[in-house]
Design a protein around this motif. Structure first.
Motif, PDB file in Angstrom:
ATOM      1  N   ALA A   1       1.104  -1.147  -0.234  1.00 52.18           N
ATOM      2  CA  ALA A   1       0.203   0.459  -0.390  1.00 52.18           C
ATOM      3  C   ALA A   1       1.102   1.198   0.319  1.00 52.18           C
ATOM      4  CB  ALA A   1      -1.013  -0.448   1.239  1.00 52.18           C
ATOM      5  N   ALA A   2       1.067   2.000  -0.555  1.00 51.17           N
ATOM      6  CA  ALA A   2       1.497   3.449  -0.889  1.00 51.17           C
ATOM      7  C   ALA A   2       0.034   4.308  -1.056  1.00 51.17           C
ATOM      8  CB  ALA A   2       2.311   3.438  -1.770  1.00 51.17           C
ATOM      9  N   LEU A   3       1.097   6.187  -1.031  1.00 55.07           N
ATOM     10  CA  LEU A   3       0.605   6.970  -1.720  1.00 55.07           C
ATOM     11  C   LEU A   3       0.997   6.922  -2.612  1.00 55.07           C
ATOM     12  CD1 LEU A   3       0.035   9.519   1.430  1.00 55.07           C
ATOM     13  CD2 LEU A   3      -1.670   7.865   0.629  1.00 55.07           C
ATOM     14  N   LEU A   4       0.362   8.130  -3.005  1.00 55.94           N
ATOM     15  CA  LEU A   4       0.985   8.729  -5.037  1.00 55.94           C
ATOM     16  C   LEU A   4       1.362  10.682  -5.160  1.00 55.94           C
ATOM     17  CD1 LEU A   4      -0.852   5.915  -7.581  1.00 55.94           C
ATOM     18  CD2 LEU A   4       0.843   5.779  -5.682  1.00 55.94           C
ATOM     19  N   ALA A   5       2.272  10.454  -6.019  1.00 50.94           N
ATOM     20  CA  ALA A   5       1.797  12.159  -5.893  1.00 50.94           C
ATOM     21  C   ALA A   5       2.137  12.040  -7.507  1.00 50.94           C
ATOM     22  CB  ALA A   5       3.015  12.546  -5.423  1.00 50.94           C
ATOM     23  N   ARG A   6       2.276  12.826  -8.269  1.00 52.27           N
ATOM     24  CA  ARG A   6       1.704  13.402  -9.694  1.00 52.27           C
ATOM     25  C   ARG A   6       3.530  13.098 -10.599  1.00 52.27           C
ATOM     26  NH1 ARG A   6      -0.724  17.419 -12.884  1.00 52.27           N
ATOM     27  NH2 ARG A   6      -0.310  19.223 -11.180  1.00 52.27           N
ATOM     28  N   VAL A   7       3.542  12.249 -11.508  1.00 50.24           N
ATOM     29  CA  VAL A   7       5.588  12.102 -12.363  1.00 50.24           C
ATOM     30  C   VAL A   7       5.279  13.690 -12.988  1.00 50.24           C
ATOM     31  CG1 VAL A   7       7.087  11.497 -13.775  1.00 50.24           C
ATOM     32  CG2 VAL A   7       5.375  10.527 -12.513  1.00 50.24           C
ATOM     33  N   GLY A   8       6.067  15.149 -12.454  1.00 47.29           N
ATOM     34  CA  GLY A   8       5.947  16.067 -12.705  1.00 47.29           C
ATOM     35  C   GLY A   8       4.748  16.974 -12.970  1.00 47.29           C
ATOM     36  N   GLY A   9       4.740  17.512 -15.308  1.00 51.11           N
ATOM     37  CA  GLY A   9       3.277  17.746 -15.063  1.00 51.11           C
ATOM     38  C   GLY A   9       3.044  16.512 -15.863  1.00 51.11           C
ATOM     39  N   SER A  10       2.840  15.244 -15.428  1.00 55.25           N
ATOM     40  CA  SER A  10       2.440  14.449 -16.799  1.00 55.25           C
ATOM     41  C   SER A  10       0.839  14.251 -16.084  1.00 55.25           C
ATOM     42  CB  SER A  10       3.147  13.132 -16.737  1.00 55.25           C
ATOM     43  OG  SER A  10       3.892  12.525 -15.380  1.00 55.25           O
TER      44      SER A  10
ATOM     45  N   ARG B   1      -6.118   0.231   8.503  1.00 53.06           N
ATOM     46  CA  ARG B   1      -4.808   0.097   8.741  1.00 53.06           C
ATOM     47  C   ARG B   1      -5.004   1.181   7.735  1.00 53.06           C
ATOM     48  NH1 ARG B   1      -5.851  -4.927  11.146  1.00 53.06           N
ATOM     49  NH2 ARG B   1      -3.808  -5.433  10.291  1.00 53.06           N
ATOM     50  N   SER B   2      -3.901   0.409   6.780  1.00 52.14           N
ATOM     51  CA  SER B   2      -2.800   1.384   5.451  1.00 52.14           C
ATOM     52  C   SER B   2      -3.635   2.626   4.899  1.00 52.14           C
ATOM     53  CB  SER B   2      -2.368   0.373   4.692  1.00 52.14           C
ATOM     54  OG  SER B   2      -2.007  -0.813   4.393  1.00 52.14           O
ATOM     55  N   LEU B   3      -4.042   3.067   5.476  1.00 50.42           N
ATOM     56  CA  LEU B   3      -4.850   4.206   4.470  1.00 50.42           C
ATOM     57  C   LEU B   3      -4.915   5.247   6.036  1.00 50.42           C
ATOM     58  CD1 LEU B   3      -6.351   5.559   2.593  1.00 50.42           C
ATOM     59  CD2 LEU B   3      -8.758   4.456   3.288  1.00 50.42           C
TER      60      LEU B   3
ATOM     61  N   GLY C   1      -3.123   5.536   8.434  1.00 45.19           N
ATOM     62  CA  GLY C   1      -1.884   4.956   9.038  1.00 45.19           C
ATOM     63  C   GLY C   1      -0.957   5.898   7.768  1.00 45.19           C
ATOM     64  N   LEU C   2      -1.477   6.477   6.434  1.00 45.11           N
ATOM     65  CA  LEU C   2      -1.202   6.699   5.552  1.00 45.11           C
ATOM     66  C   LEU C   2      -1.167   7.697   5.439  1.00 45.11           C
ATOM     67  CD1 LEU C   2      -0.042   4.103   2.791  1.00 45.11           C
ATOM     68  CD2 LEU C   2       1.795   4.844   3.995  1.00 45.11           C
ATOM     69  N   THR C   3      -2.157   8.320   5.330  1.00 42.97           N
ATOM     70  CA  THR C   3      -2.810   9.474   5.116  1.00 42.97           C
ATOM     71  C   THR C   3      -3.547  10.309   6.186  1.00 42.97           C
ATOM     72  OG1 THR C   3      -5.280   8.898   5.566  1.00 42.97           O
ATOM     73  CG2 THR C   3      -4.408   8.720   3.636  1.00 42.97           C
ATOM     74  N   GLY C   4      -3.084   9.843   8.007  1.00 36.74           N
ATOM     75  CA  GLY C   4      -2.409  10.663   8.838  1.00 36.74           C
ATOM     76  C   GLY C   4      -3.807  10.582   9.655  1.00 36.74           C
ATOM     77  N   LEU C   5      -4.926  10.623   9.187  1.00 40.34           N
ATOM     78  CA  LEU C   5      -6.425  10.214   9.680  1.00 40.34           C
ATOM     79  C   LEU C   5      -7.009   8.795  10.171  1.00 40.34           C
ATOM     80  CD1 LEU C   5      -8.541  12.498  10.325  1.00 40.34           C
ATOM     81  CD2 LEU C   5      -9.672  12.259   8.228  1.00 40.34           C
ATOM     82  N   ASP C   6      -7.636   8.027  10.895  1.00 41.16           N
ATOM     83  CA  ASP C   6      -8.675   7.278  11.222  1.00 41.16           C
ATOM     84  C   ASP C   6      -9.670   8.205  11.066  1.00 41.16           C
ATOM     85  OD1 ASP C   6      -9.601   5.132  12.547  1.00 41.16           O
ATOM     86  OD2 ASP C   6      -8.342   4.503  13.930  1.00 41.16           O
ATOM     87  N   VAL C   7      -9.836   8.177  10.241  1.00 39.58           N
ATOM     88  CA  VAL C   7     -11.320   8.579   9.706  1.00 39.58           C
ATOM     89  C   VAL C   7     -12.397   7.930  10.048  1.00 39.58           C
ATOM     90  CG1 VAL C   7     -12.186   7.538   7.375  1.00 39.58           C
ATOM     91  CG2 VAL C   7     -13.594   9.388   7.987  1.00 39.58           C
ATOM     92  N   GLY C   8     -12.791   6.671  10.730  1.00 41.04           N
ATOM     93  CA  GLY C   8     -14.052   5.588  11.520  1.00 41.04           C
ATOM     94  C   GLY C   8     -13.645   6.873  12.910  1.00 41.04           C
ATOM     95  N   ARG C   9     -12.636   6.648  13.460  1.00 41.66           N
ATOM     96  CA  ARG C   9     -12.762   7.454  14.840  1.00 41.66           C
ATOM     97  C   ARG C   9     -13.027   8.909  14.766  1.00 41.66           C
ATOM     98  NH1 ARG C   9      -7.308   5.202  18.104  1.00 41.66           N
ATOM     99  NH2 ARG C   9      -8.012   2.509  18.092  1.00 41.66           N
ATOM    100  N   ALA C  10     -12.692   9.275  14.316  1.00 39.56           N
ATOM    101  CA  ALA C  10     -12.363  10.844  14.207  1.00 39.56           C
ATOM    102  C   ALA C  10     -14.648  11.340  13.273  1.00 39.56           C
ATOM    103  CB  ALA C  10     -12.116  11.608  12.526  1.00 39.56           C
ATOM    104  N   ALA C  11     -15.321  10.645  12.975  1.00 37.55           N
ATOM    105  CA  ALA C  11     -17.021  10.580  12.079  1.00 37.55           C
ATOM    106  C   ALA C  11     -17.139   9.906  13.528  1.00 37.55           C
ATOM    107  CB  ALA C  11     -16.965   9.314  11.117  1.00 37.55           C
ATOM    108  N   ALA C  12     -17.356   9.043  14.488  1.00 38.84           N
ATOM    109  CA  ALA C  12     -18.114   9.178  15.286  1.00 38.84           C
ATOM    110  C   ALA C  12     -18.000   9.146  16.304  1.00 38.84           C
ATOM    111  CB  ALA C  12     -17.939   7.422  15.787  1.00 38.84           C
ATOM    112  N   ARG C  13     -16.472  10.534  16.528  1.00 37.99           N
ATOM    113  CA  ARG C  13     -16.491  11.134  17.583  1.00 37.99           C
ATOM    114  C   ARG C  13     -16.954  12.176  17.488  1.00 37.99           C
ATOM    115  NH1 ARG C  13     -10.814  10.687  18.635  1.00 37.99           N
ATOM    116  NH2 ARG C  13     -10.022  11.915  16.508  1.00 37.99           N
ATOM    117  N   ARG C  14     -17.281  12.934  15.909  1.00 39.20           N
ATOM    118  CA  ARG C  14     -17.542  14.364  15.560  1.00 39.20           C
ATOM    119  C   ARG C  14     -19.443  13.856  15.135  1.00 39.20           C
ATOM    120  NH1 ARG C  14     -17.166  17.739  10.259  1.00 39.20           N
ATOM    121  NH2 ARG C  14     -18.968  18.826  10.442  1.00 39.20           N
ATOM    122  N   ARG C  15     -20.023  11.915  15.258  1.00 39.64           N
ATOM    123  CA  ARG C  15     -21.346  11.629  15.657  1.00 39.64           C
ATOM    124  C   ARG C  15     -22.552  12.341  17.211  1.00 39.64           C
ATOM    125  NH1 ARG C  15     -19.873   7.883  11.510  1.00 39.64           N
ATOM    126  NH2 ARG C  15     -20.709   7.952  10.054  1.00 39.64           N
TER     127      ARG C  15
END
Length: 702
Positions: A513-522, A559-561, A563-577
């Protein structure tokens, strides 16, 4: 635009028109159609069925004698000459008389000529299968009260342990050799039945699960076991035939204690024969491009050793073990013992699998290299019949053998007609020449077996390279070989299969699993960890999961998503609700699944530094119910925080699961698909930026 098609707008103004396939027939209609097709009868149908079951009727009428006959005759003669010494030698491994090995080579070549689909494979006795047969034979001989330590060669090795007659399950009117071949034929018939059933049920694809590292490790471990079993013949000592786990270690301990009793004549003969055979093999490898026909070194060594042993009277003067009387002619056919078949039914399973796996693998390998195709299920039928029919003629298990197949190809083989020539050579030995090998020393036969293991033993040098390429495959190789040596060859095969399946499951359970970024202006995106100088997308996280998404790895995916994005959206959404529920604001939004970008009031929270997550689904091979539920829950949690979830590069299989599973919404149809599914990561990122700009403009206006 046709009403039976759908349109999708692509980049650059192109329009992609999706073709809707016709509705598939129901189960009843499908079964009726297949039954009608299988029961159809006619002259052409009968001819096709005959050609499928007996492939020789297809290719033999089109045989070209001018182009093919010379190569087939030459390769057949060479293989026949090689088969004779190997048949006599491998009888030591199987614990049977040489006569039965010759029978096996004769019938196997004829039957495969009729039923095989490979033009080059050489079917006959195989060292690994001989070892497995010999272990079963030794066990049954012990249980029947016979002494398995006495070899099968000769006519003086049928002594019965009279103290065990009262407990013996074996027949009282049958000697050691007679009972040994009964066990072998019962095992052969059961293995052949299993292989035929695999072919009838069209399960030839199962051989693909026996990976090359597994087969190489099995060959390595079995070769070490074979080598161990032959050292006693090289030294000319008599030691107990050990059985069960630790057989190799126990045998070596017995050999170390028996070295002072070694037969000097056998030791010297073994040293000379090994030196000659190994030197000849090395020269043959060095000058193989110049030699049109391989040198029959084994046959020359056996003939010379037989003459020297006969003239020097090694058996009478030095007590050297010799082959003994080898009868000629054919014994009348006899049905295998049904009681013994039940006793060895479980032992026949690994024998059948090993024979089928090696046969199919070799057939497909040589078919690819020579530009034709083989049928795996027909190969199973052919190899199975090579065991079922000969079992009634005092034969034991056979399969394709790599060494003889290589020789067969190198000597110009064009079709399986060469197998008939090889069978004719073996028939000549059976009818006239077999008694000439009476004074052949067993240590010479052991030398032939040991030298034939050189190719398998040399594969140990490939282990470091295999480890660098794939540690998982190297682990399968090592565990399979070690289990074969330390426990048994059957346990080694089972351990290799289980470890291969666990390795396959592990690779899909924890893919990269990995985060991607753009290759130059392509328009291309790559892994930010693997490559330097990539351009990240502001406010957009591009995530790639290089494997399927199913029940076993959905948690790892999340878990990979997170960890790589830095946001546990499941817990964050539960806390917000929870906070909204406490404030009295969660009644209207808590249970609703908003759209992909939410509304203008769903602003990006301060906890996240991005407004969109794009999942690159191109490596996503398939999606099951659990994976679909994970994506639906992920979209719901992101939407609760005002973050959009977009999918890019979905295959038709994944897109179909998303549509049928309601991921796109029940009533939104193509509009929802256009808003959430994109053909490339670049188009998804561009759409995310445009929508975020629209939201920002609307918010500034308000």
């Amino acid at each position: 635009m046709d009403a039976a098609s759908e349109c999708a707008q692509l980049d650059g103004g192109l329009v992609l028109v999706r073709r809707r396939p016709p509705a598939p027939p129901g189960l009843l209609e499908t079964l009726k159609g297949r039954l009608r097709q299988s029961c159809a009868c006619g002259g052409r149908r009968a001819q096709e069925l005959l050609q499928d079951l007996v492939p020789v009727t297809r290719w033999l009428p089109r045989y070209r004698p001018r182009e093919d006959l010379a190569g087939d005759v030459m390769s057949g003669l060479v293989i026949g000459i090689i088969l004779v010494p190997q048949a006599i030698a491998y009888s030591l491994l199987a614990g049977l008389q040489p006569l039965y090995s010759l029978y096996t080579s004769f019938f196997a070549n004829l039957i495969y000529f009729l039923l095989g689909t490979s033009r080059h494979v050489s079917v006959g006795i195989f060292s690994l299968l001989c070892l497995m047969v010999g272990q079963v034979v030794d066990r049954e001989l012990q249980m029947a009260g016979f002494d398995p330590a006495q070899g099968a060669l000769g006519t003086n090795d049928s002594a019965l342990n009279t103290s065990a007659l009262g407990l013996s399950p074996g027949p009282q009117d049958c000697g050691r050799d007679c009972y040994a071949i009964r066990v072998a034929t019962a095992l052969t018939l059961m293995a052949g039945i299993y292989q035929v059933l695999l072919g009838v049920l069209r399960l030839g694809f199962l051989s693909a699960y026996l990976s090359p590292p597994l087969l190489d490790g099995f060959a390595m471990g079995a070769s070490l076991t074979i080598l161990t079993s032959q050292v006693r013949h090289l030294l000319g000592v008599r030691i107990p035939r050990h059985q069960g786990p630790g057989m190799v270690l126990s045998t070596w301990l017995s050999l170390l204690h028996s070295i002072p009793r070694a037969n000097l004549c056998d030791v010297l003969t073994s040293a000379v024969c090994l030196a000659v055979l190994l030197a000849a093999r090395k020269l043959a490898d060095r000058y193989r491009h110049r030699l049109r026909v391989p040198l029959p070194t084994e046959l020359v060594v056996i003939v010379v050793a037989t003459l020297v042993s006969h003239l020097g009277q090694f058996h009478q003067r030095f007590g050297s073990s010799v082959a003994g009387d080898i009868p000629t002619g054919f014994l009348p056919p006899q049905a295998p013992d049904a009681r013994l078949m039940w006793r060895v039914a479980l032992d026949a399973v690994p024998v059948a699998l090993v024979g089928a796996a090696f046969s199919i693998s070799l057939a497909e390998m040589f078919a690819r290299s020579h530009g034709y195709s083989v049928r795996a299920n027909q190969e199973l039928l052919a190899v199975g019949c090579c065991n079922v029919v000969p079992a009634f003629f005092h034969c034991f298990v056979t399969s394709a053998a790599l060494a003889k197949t290589l020789v067969k190809t190198a000597t110009g083989c064009r079709t399986q007609l060469s197998s008939v020539v090889s069978a004719a050579v073996v028939l000549l030995v059976l009818l006239a020449l077999a008694p000439l090998f009476r004074d052949l020393q067993r240590c010479v036969l052991a030398c032939v077996i040991v030298v034939s293991l050189r190719g398998a033993l040399r594969k140990a040098g490939d282990l470091p390279r295999l480890w660098r390429l794939s540690p998982a495959d190297a682990l399968v190789w090592g565990v399979t070989a070690a289990t074969c040596v330390l426990v048994s060859v059957e346990a080694g095969l089972l351990a290799g299969v289980l470890l291969s399946l666990f390795s396959l499951a592990g690779r899909t359970q924890r893919p990269h699993a990995a985060l991607l970024a753009r290759v130059g202006g392509s328009t291309f995106y790559e892994d930010t960890v693997e490559f330097e100088g990539l351009v990240p997308e502001p406010g957009v996280q591009v995530f790639r999961f290089a494997g399927p998404l199913y029940y076993a790895n959905k948690d790892f995916f999340l878990r990979s998503l997170y960890g790589l994005t830095g946001l546990d959206v499941g817990r964050a959404a539960a806390r917000r609700r929870e906070l909204e529920a406490r404030a009295g604001k969660g009644g209207g939004r808590g249970g609703k699944d908003p759209g992909p970008m939410g509304t203008s009031s769903a602003l990006v929270p301060s906890a996240a530094s991005f407004h969109t997550v794009v999942i690159d689904c191109a490596p996503l091979l398939f999606l099951d119910v659990a994976g679909l539920a994970a994506l639906q829950g992920l979209r719901r949690d992101y939407a609760a925080l005002g973050i959009a979830l977009l999918l890019a590069g979905c295959s038709p299989v994944v897109r179909g699961v998303l549509t049928r599973g309601g991921f796109l919404g029940a009533d939104e149809g193509d509009a929802a698909e256009d808003e959430q599914l994109f053909h490339s990561v670049y188009s998804a990122v561009r759409a995310a930026r445009a929508r975020q700009g629209e939201l920002a403009a609307a918010h500034s206006t308000v």
